[in-house]
Design a protein around this motif. Structure first.
Motif, PDB file in Angstrom:
ATOM      1  N   PRO A  35     -29.639  22.399  69.996  1.00 42.78           N
ATOM      2  CA  PRO A  35     -28.921  23.644  69.702  1.00 42.78           C
ATOM      3  C   PRO A  35     -28.107  23.566  68.418  1.00 42.78           C
ATOM      4  O   PRO A  35     -27.618  22.500  68.038  1.00 42.78           O
ATOM      5  CB  PRO A  35     -28.004  23.799  70.913  1.00 42.78           C
ATOM      6  CG  PRO A  35     -27.753  22.391  71.366  1.00 42.78           C
ATOM      7  CD  PRO A  35     -29.035  21.657  71.107  1.00 42.78           C
ATOM      8  N   MET A  69     -23.648  26.639  70.777  1.00 43.16           N
ATOM      9  CA  MET A  69     -23.666  26.616  72.236  1.00 43.16           C
ATOM     10  C   MET A  69     -22.365  27.170  72.785  1.00 43.16           C
ATOM     11  O   MET A  69     -21.323  27.125  72.130  1.00 43.16           O
ATOM     12  CB  MET A  69     -23.925  25.195  72.755  1.00 43.16           C
ATOM     13  CG  MET A  69     -23.014  24.137  72.174  1.00 43.16           C
ATOM     14  SD  MET A  69     -23.583  22.458  72.586  1.00 43.16           S
ATOM     15  CE  MET A  69     -22.352  21.471  71.686  1.00 43.16           C
ATOM     16  N   TYR A  98     -24.723  16.858  71.526  1.00 40.69           N
ATOM     17  CA  TYR A  98     -25.316  17.653  70.447  1.00 40.69           C
ATOM     18  C   TYR A  98     -24.362  17.638  69.254  1.00 40.69           C
ATOM     19  O   TYR A  98     -23.601  18.572  69.030  1.00 40.69           O
ATOM     20  CB  TYR A  98     -25.585  19.080  70.920  1.00 40.69           C
ATOM     21  CG  TYR A  98     -26.471  19.162  72.137  1.00 40.69           C
ATOM     22  CD1 TYR A  98     -27.814  18.772  72.080  1.00 40.69           C
ATOM     23  CD2 TYR A  98     -25.989  19.615  73.362  1.00 40.69           C
ATOM     24  CE1 TYR A  98     -28.635  18.833  73.185  1.00 40.69           C
ATOM     25  CE2 TYR A  98     -26.808  19.690  74.477  1.00 40.69           C
ATOM     26  CZ  TYR A  98     -28.134  19.290  74.390  1.00 40.69           C
ATOM     27  OH  TYR A  98     -28.958  19.356  75.500  1.00 40.69           O
ATOM     28  N   ALA A 130     -24.176  20.483  66.658  1.00 37.98           N
ATOM     29  CA  ALA A 130     -23.989  21.851  67.153  1.00 37.98           C
ATOM     30  C   ALA A 130     -22.516  22.249  67.122  1.00 37.98           C
ATOM     31  O   ALA A 130     -21.619  21.409  67.232  1.00 37.98           O
ATOM     32  CB  ALA A 130     -24.530  21.976  68.571  1.00 37.98           C
ATOM     33  N   LEU A 137     -19.578  24.426  69.136  1.00 35.83           N
ATOM     34  CA  LEU A 137     -19.299  24.813  70.511  1.00 35.83           C
ATOM     35  C   LEU A 137     -18.295  25.955  70.554  1.00 35.83           C
ATOM     36  O   LEU A 137     -17.265  25.918  69.866  1.00 35.83           O
ATOM     37  CB  LEU A 137     -18.743  23.622  71.300  1.00 35.83           C
ATOM     38  CG  LEU A 137     -18.276  23.909  72.736  1.00 35.83           C
ATOM     39  CD1 LEU A 137     -19.457  24.326  73.612  1.00 35.83           C
ATOM     40  CD2 LEU A 137     -17.565  22.695  73.338  1.00 35.83           C
ATOM     41  N   LEU A 153     -26.959  32.412  70.306  1.00 37.28           N
ATOM     42  CA  LEU A 153     -26.713  31.109  70.926  1.00 37.28           C
ATOM     43  C   LEU A 153     -28.010  30.417  71.316  1.00 37.28           C
ATOM     44  O   LEU A 153     -28.989  31.067  71.684  1.00 37.28           O
ATOM     45  CB  LEU A 153     -25.850  31.267  72.178  1.00 37.28           C
ATOM     46  CG  LEU A 153     -24.474  31.899  71.999  1.00 37.28           C
ATOM     47  CD1 LEU A 153     -23.867  32.223  73.355  1.00 37.28           C
ATOM     48  CD2 LEU A 153     -23.556  30.980  71.217  1.00 37.28           C
ATOM     49  N   ASP A 154     -27.986  29.089  71.258  1.00 35.19           N
ATOM     50  CA  ASP A 154     -29.138  28.296  71.684  1.00 35.19           C
ATOM     51  C   ASP A 154     -28.975  27.757  73.102  1.00 35.19           C
ATOM     52  O   ASP A 154     -29.957  27.440  73.768  1.00 35.19           O
ATOM     53  CB  ASP A 154     -29.340  27.116  70.729  1.00 35.19           C
ATOM     54  CG  ASP A 154     -29.519  27.566  69.304  1.00 35.19           C
ATOM     55  OD1 ASP A 154     -30.584  28.114  68.983  1.00 35.19           O
ATOM     56  OD2 ASP A 154     -28.579  27.380  68.501  1.00 35.19           O
ATOM     57  N   LEU A 155     -27.721  27.621  73.539  1.00 39.66           N
ATOM     58  CA  LEU A 155     -27.439  27.082  74.875  1.00 39.66           C
ATOM     59  C   LEU A 155     -26.225  27.796  75.448  1.00 39.66           C
ATOM     60  O   LEU A 155     -25.188  27.893  74.789  1.00 39.66           O
ATOM     61  CB  LEU A 155     -27.166  25.575  74.796  1.00 39.66           C
ATOM     62  CG  LEU A 155     -26.588  24.910  76.058  1.00 39.66           C
ATOM     63  CD1 LEU A 155     -27.587  24.974  77.213  1.00 39.66           C
ATOM     64  CD2 LEU A 155     -26.193  23.448  75.780  1.00 39.66           C
ATOM     65  N   TRP A 163     -23.922  27.219  78.698  1.00 34.50           N
ATOM     66  CA  TRP A 163     -23.573  26.303  79.792  1.00 34.50           C
ATOM     67  C   TRP A 163     -22.453  26.964  80.592  1.00 34.50           C
ATOM     68  O   TRP A 163     -21.471  27.432  80.015  1.00 34.50           O
ATOM     69  CB  TRP A 163     -23.113  24.982  79.189  1.00 34.50           C
ATOM     70  CG  TRP A 163     -22.375  24.045  80.098  1.00 34.50           C
ATOM     71  CD1 TRP A 163     -21.084  24.141  80.535  1.00 34.50           C
ATOM     72  CD2 TRP A 163     -22.887  22.837  80.677  1.00 34.50           C
ATOM     73  NE1 TRP A 163     -20.760  23.081  81.338  1.00 34.50           N
ATOM     74  CE2 TRP A 163     -21.840  22.272  81.439  1.00 34.50           C
ATOM     75  CE3 TRP A 163     -24.122  22.186  80.611  1.00 34.50           C
ATOM     76  CZ2 TRP A 163     -22.000  21.076  82.131  1.00 34.50           C
ATOM     77  CZ3 TRP A 163     -24.277  20.998  81.295  1.00 34.50           C
ATOM     78  CH2 TRP A 163     -23.229  20.451  82.048  1.00 34.50           C
ATOM     79  N   GLY A 199     -33.826  30.153  73.993  1.00 40.33           N
ATOM     80  CA  GLY A 199     -32.540  29.575  74.337  1.00 40.33           C
ATOM     81  C   GLY A 199     -32.450  29.277  75.823  1.00 40.33           C
ATOM     82  O   GLY A 199     -33.152  29.863  76.646  1.00 40.33           O
TER      83      GLY A 199
END
Length: 291
Positions: free
Chosen positions: A47, A50, A68, A71, A73, A118-120, A122, A148
């Motif tokens: 990512p 994220m 990551y 990336a 956050l 966004l790629d992730l 959580w 994603g």
């Protein structure tokens, strides 16, 4: 009104008040996040951006950033005081030399984030405080880029069944929050546009010296009863003692159980198929070559 509906304003107030005591009681929350990271080990993902959706005091942030490293956050939570505690955990070197998490105090059901950004996503033990899983899953789908990943955990309906049963022996009012079934969550993921959702569940049992200790832990993490239709005043002493007596029947080896049904899920946002603005699909026909 659905029995699992929650009062969102009360959810915010509960977690605002619990920010300073949360980490001392969040044993289960850390364990669930750790088990989510074990599942993340099986996923190939690189990512660039994220989101920790419902980050609380920021337990997952350092591990996400360590996993990551390239990336950025974003930490998002409904309670500002939770974000402040998370920010206070950053050391001087992290503040100066590392990419600090960006923070947003916002509602998961209406996130101030760009679509396809966004790629992730959580989210560990956050979405159980929302009323409509369809709404938050549509939001997660909106902010994710095609391909994603959404990875989340939440509580299922058997969570705190012992405490719920003890109060049910006294009256029919909702003293314990209710949670949505795993299969309904899987359906909601599909309805939101996610592809091939994967769901699984496990039960984790904590043990306590008495019923009051169970409730102290719930208060310390902000997990009050926030169900719409809950009793607004305090339960009377005699009624509470009857609930305690009902719970005591479950005592084994000197301890009282508190069961948590933990639901895990992950799903991908698929690449959209070519089509028209009204949703009709483009179907391409290729004529056979002439003989």
């Amino acid at each position: 009104m659905e029995s699992f509906y929650t009062d969102k304003a009360q959810v915010r107030r509960s977690f605002e008040r619990a920010a300073q005591t949360y980490d001392g009681a969040a044993v289960l929350q850390r364990e669930v996040a750790d088990r989510m990271f074990e599942r993340l080990e099986l996923v190939k993902l690189s990512p660039a951006l994220m989101l920790d959706a419902g980050c609380g005091t920021g337990y997952a942030g350092p591990r996400l950033r360590a996993r990551y490293k390239d990336a950025r956050l974003v930490e998002l939570d409904l309670a500002l005081s939770m974000l402040q505690v998370a920010a206070g955990k950053l050391g001087l070197l992290e503040r100066v030399f590392q990419k600090r998490p960006m923070q947003l105090c916002a509602d998961l059901e209406a996130m101030p984030l760009a679509s396809n950004s966004l790629d992730l996503v959580w989210s560990s033990l956050a979405i159980q405080w929302l009323n409509e899983p369809d709404t938050v899953f549509r939001e997660f789908h909106r902010v994710l880029k095609p391909e994603g990943l959404l990875m989340f955990s939440t509580f299922g309906p058997d969570t705190l069944m012992e405490l719920r049963g003890a109060f049910a022996s006294v009256d029919g009012k909702p003293h314990v929050n209710r949670f949505i079934d795993m299969h309904d969550l899987g359906d909601a993921l599909s309805h939101a546009g996610f592809s091939a959702p994967v769901m699984d569940m496990e039960k984790i049992v904590l043990t306590y010296a008495d019923m009051k200790a169970v409730m102290r832990d719930l208060k310390a993490i902000g997990a009050h009863n926030v169900a719409v239709g809950r009793e607004r005043g305090l339960m009377g002493k005699a009624a509470f003692q009857r609930a305690e007596a009902a719970y005591e029947k479950l005592r084994r080896e000197g301890r009282l159980p508190a069961t948590y049904e933990v639901v895990y899920g992950h799903a991908w946002k698929p690449t959209p198929k070519p089509g028209f603005a009204d949703g009709r699909q483009v179907i391409e026909f290729r004529p056979r070559p002439q003989a």
